[in-house]
Design a protein around this motif. Structure first.
Motif, PDB file in Angstrom:
ATOM      1  N   ASP A 129      40.443  81.779  50.912  1.00  0.00           N
ATOM      2  CA  ASP A 129      41.285  82.654  50.096  1.00  0.00           C
ATOM      3  C   ASP A 129      41.141  82.251  48.641  1.00  0.00           C
ATOM      4  N   VAL A 130      41.692  83.077  47.762  1.00  0.00           N
ATOM      5  CA  VAL A 130      41.473  82.873  46.327  1.00  0.00           C
ATOM      6  C   VAL A 130      42.152  81.601  45.831  1.00  0.00           C
ATOM      7  N   SER A 131      43.234  81.170  46.475  1.00  0.00           N
ATOM      8  CA  SER A 131      43.901  79.955  46.011  1.00  0.00           C
ATOM      9  C   SER A 131      42.996  78.732  46.196  1.00  0.00           C
ATOM     10  N   LEU A 134      40.334  78.943  43.454  1.00  0.00           N
ATOM     11  CA  LEU A 134      40.847  78.542  42.147  1.00  0.00           C
ATOM     12  C   LEU A 134      41.015  77.031  42.053  1.00  0.00           C
ATOM     13  N   PRO A 163      39.790  81.365  35.323  1.00  0.00           N
ATOM     14  CA  PRO A 163      40.582  81.727  36.504  1.00  0.00           C
ATOM     15  C   PRO A 163      40.774  83.230  36.638  1.00  0.00           C
ATOM     16  N   GLU A 164      40.932  83.934  35.516  1.00  0.00           N
ATOM     17  CA  GLU A 164      41.124  85.383  35.573  1.00  0.00           C
ATOM     18  C   GLU A 164      39.877  86.075  36.119  1.00  0.00           C
ATOM     19  N   LEU A 166      37.575  84.672  38.012  1.00  0.00           N
ATOM     20  CA  LEU A 166      37.399  84.286  39.410  1.00  0.00           C
ATOM     21  C   LEU A 166      38.298  85.117  40.320  1.00  0.00           C
ATOM     22  N   THR A 167      39.534  85.346  39.912  1.00  0.00           N
ATOM     23  CA  THR A 167      40.448  86.148  40.714  1.00  0.00           C
ATOM     24  C   THR A 167      39.903  87.559  40.912  1.00  0.00           C
ATOM     25  N   GLU A 168      39.374  88.136  39.830  1.00  0.00           N
ATOM     26  CA  GLU A 168      38.808  89.489  39.913  1.00  0.00           C
ATOM     27  C   GLU A 168      37.560  89.519  40.781  1.00  0.00           C
ATOM     28  N   PHE A 170      36.571  87.378  43.051  1.00  0.00           N
ATOM     29  CA  PHE A 170      36.844  87.024  44.447  1.00  0.00           C
ATOM     30  C   PHE A 170      37.287  88.259  45.223  1.00  0.00           C
ATOM     31  N   ALA A 171      38.140  89.082  44.620  1.00  0.00           N
ATOM     32  CA  ALA A 171      38.587  90.305  45.295  1.00  0.00           C
ATOM     33  C   ALA A 171      37.420  91.262  45.520  1.00  0.00           C
TER      34      ALA A 171
END
Length: 429
Positions: A129-131, A134, A163-164, A166-168, A170-171
């Motif tokens: 998962d994204v956590s 990160l 981090p921003e 990576l979050t994008e 990753f989705a």
């Protein structure tokens, strides 16, 4: 020599030209697809099992083997290397074994094998998962690389710098890998290892692609090609050059790390496409695929190094030691580029005679066709094809390739279209 080529799911017509090379080199090639189109290969040397389940593919291969007595089984597809290993075992033909094939296909299992053997490699972490992603990125330090464990052809491989981002990414990658063609072309009924995303630390130096052979503990580098692309946050893998710019001591270090990685992956006898990237002056292993490289790399090898990966594959598949030597460049400069268009549905591709008839071109292949949807990152990594040229120097060769590529006219429509499969039919490196 009778050889059987396999794919669990046919990858359009992408491998037909290499199949023809096998026959040009004097072997009789039979093709078995789990799922495939009729009339893909000349009858009666073509069959479709009607299923992509490995048990059905093995049953079809056994039945055909009883009639034809094949000397070996092979593939050019990253998505078929585990299938080929399973079929080779079932038919009692030469192969690398399912475990080594799985380790060489799944990037996480490969990294774990390298870690156990102390092979220089990027730091890595499986990210369910994204956590987790990160946390790994914070530990490794940005930039980091996000990639699928069962990917190919740079689909959904991203460099991320925050981090921003990576979050994008990753989705986007999580949604994409479930529909990615290279994953859908894998067989049913085989354990391929974890299917998901992983984070790797960034390696800051240049990248090199090799065509190599492992034979009973010895590793031979047949060809070394420089990847000279200027990278952004995606990896288009679009410019190559040979002979390599590596100095003799650097080449020796590359040979050493590839040898250690091949042993770690359990590869005893196999052709290999091995990719290495330098970090702080030291070569680190990116990956070893147990197949020849695609995208014209076999032509690069023959012209720039006098090494023929497809002929080596023929020998290895049939259990014969190839007559190879360590890397020895010919002095001929070669350069190649991927042909990349705007995203959208292809309406028309016009290739002038100036391209097809040029004596500078040694490899030209259009892999897309009208009606195909071209996806560019972050939605996929489709290309139109490849164009490779010779020259008196790298600059001379790549200038010719770019000038010829500019003459190819591609018309696309519906640039925002997002229907269809993700990541279809980009050529493998």
């Amino acid at each position: 020599m009778r050889l059987l080529a396999l794919e669990a799911v046919q990858n359009a017509s992408y491998y037909q030209s290499r199949y023809r090379q096998i026959e040009d080199f004097g072997s009789e090639l039979f093709v078995l697809n789990g799922l495939g189109e009729p009339d893909y290969w000349p009858a009666p040397r073509y069959r479709v099992a009607g299923s992509k389940h490995v048990d059905d593919i093995i049953a079809a291969a056994k039945s055909w083997h009883a009639e034809q007595r094949f000397d070996g089984v092979l593939t050019f597809s990253e998505s078929a290397v585990v299938t080929v290993a399973a079929v080779a075992e079932a038919l009692g033909l030469p192969g690398i074994g399912v475990e080594a094939a799985r380790t060489s296909r799944n990037k996480l299992l490969m990294r774990q094998a390298h870690e156990r053997a102390g092979v220089p490699r990027p730091r890595f972490r499986f990210a369910p998962d994204v956590s987790v992603a990160l946390a790994a990125a914070e530990e490794f330090g940005y930039p980091v690389i996000l990639k699928p464990t069962l990917g190919a052809a740079s689909n959904f491989v991203f460099r991320v710098d925050s981090p921003e981002s990576l979050t994008e990414r990753f989705a986007q990658a999580s949604a994409g890998i479930a529909q990615m063609a290279w994953y859908r072309m894998e067989p049913d009924g085989l354990d391929l290892g974890p299917h998901g995303l992983m984070i790797e630390s960034f390696l800051d130096g240049p990248e090199f692609l090799t065509e190599a052979l492992a034979w009973d503990g010895e590793v031979y580098l047949g060809s070394v090609v420089d990847r000279v692309t200027v990278e952004g946050d995606t990896f288009d893998d679009d410019v190559h050059h040979a002979p390599t710019s590596l100095a003799p001591d650097q080449l020796a270090a590359v040979h050493q790390v590839i040898t250690a990685a091949a042993h770690a992956q359990g590869i005893r006898r196999s052709v290999m496409h091995a990719e290495v990237r330098f970090h702080q002056g030291t070569p680190h292993l990116l990956e070893i695929a147990v197949r020849p490289g695609g995208g014209g790399l076999d032509y690069f090898a023959r012209i720039s190094a006098g090494y023929s990966p497809i002929e080596v594959l023929i020998d290895v598949a049939s259990g014969v030691r190839p007559p190879v030597r360590h890397y020895r460049p010919t002095g001929v400069h070669t350069a190649g580029t991927c042909l990349i268009s705007a995203p959208g549905r292809i309406e028309q591709i016009n290739v002038p005679a100036a391209v097809t008839d040029s004596d500078r071109v040694f490899f030209f292949k259009i892999t897309a066709k009208p009606g195909d949807v071209i996806r560019r990152p972050p939605h996929g990594n489709n290309i139109l094809g490849f164009l490779c040229t010779t020259g008196k120097s790298f600059d001379d060769a790549i200038q010719a390739a770019r000038e010829l590529a500019e003459q190819i006219d591609v018309q696309v429509s519906n640039r925002d279209e997002l229907v269809g499969a993700f990541g279809d039919h980009k050529g493998e490196g």
